[in-house]
Design an enzyme around this catalytic site. Structure first.
Site: not given
Ligand code: PGA
Length: 239
Positions: A137, A66, A142, A135
């Site tokens: 995702h 992404d 999402e 959340n």
């Molecule tokens: P993080 O991000 O590893 O910085 O907690 C996780 C994500 O949003 O996929």
């Protein structure tokens, strides 16, 4: 499979070992690696082991998971910049080995089509390593996502736009993302989802205890035949 490790280091060592074993076994494996705080130590350990054991990544193919729309690859905070710093640069990966979303493209739909075609051409992803948002995702899939979707542009959830500020030095408008679809992640031959720290405990409880639905996209990974949910004790605290 759900595996809980004593701490973040042990979790990271397990994930790094999975990558190293795959690369040793399949010289031209296709890896899809997430940016983010959670996989940082995994990548550090991969680089350390690859250098120590002189493991070649010269034929490995990397696909993007992404990217923030409008945030270029040279900007610290972009997913590409993170991976360049943590893994592509240290391993000497050539540009030709990396198929990443150009989130600066004027035609983002065409960019999605380009990545969809590449994933087909390389015959799918061997290993996808993903994180989980607060959340639920995965990539920028999402809550509410179509689980059958391929690469697409998405309006980011408010949680993602706010939490995403942690990757940037100054306040940065984050409204859209471009991401592989849930179906493409699910078609990977192996999926590792990493979660560490107490702040992930509540969403991990929802991921593993609630009925599987697009309300918590990470839950789909529990149905993958080679899907691993890798937790440290803090992330597993509410199970
Ligand atoms: P993080 O991000 O590893 O910085 O907690 C996780 C994500 O949003 O996929």
């Amino acid at each position: 499979m759900v595996a809980t490790f004593k701490n973040y280091r042990d979790l990271s060592a397990f994930a790094a070992n999975k990558i190293i074993r795959l690369v040793k076994h399949k010289k031209n494996a296709v890896l899809c690696l997430a940016a983010g705080d959670t996989p940082a130590l995994t990548y550090h350990l991969v680089v350390e082991t690859a250098k120590r054991e002189a493991i070649s990544f010269s034929e490995i193919i990397f696909t993007g998971l992404d990217e923030w729309v409008g945030i270029g690859p040279d900007i610290p905070g972009s997913c590409y910049h993170f991976l360049q710093q943590k893994i592509f640069g240290p391993l000497g990966i050539k540009k030709t080995q990396i198929h990443f979303f150009n989130s600066m493209a004027t035609d983002l739909q065409q960019e999605c089509n380009r990545i969809n075609t590449i994933i087909q051409t390389v015959r799918g992803i061997d290993l996808a390593l993903v994180g989980i948002g607060l959340n639920g995702h995965v990539g920028f899939n999402e809550p509410g996502i179509d689980p059958a979707g391929s690469a697409h542009v998405v309006t980011l959830d408010e949680v993602t736009s706010i939490v995403g500020q942690k990757y940037f030095k100054t306040n940065t408008a984050l409204s859209k993302g471009i991401t592989l679809g849930m179906a493409q992640i699910m078609q990977a031959r192996e999926v590792l989802l990493l979660a560490a720290g107490t702040k992930k405990a509540a969403i991990i409880r929802r991921t593993l205890k609630e009925d599987i639905s697009n309300a918590v996209p990470a839950g789909f990974i529990t149905t993958h035949p080679n899907g691993w949910i890798l937790l440290d004790e803090e992330a597993a605290a509410e199970l």
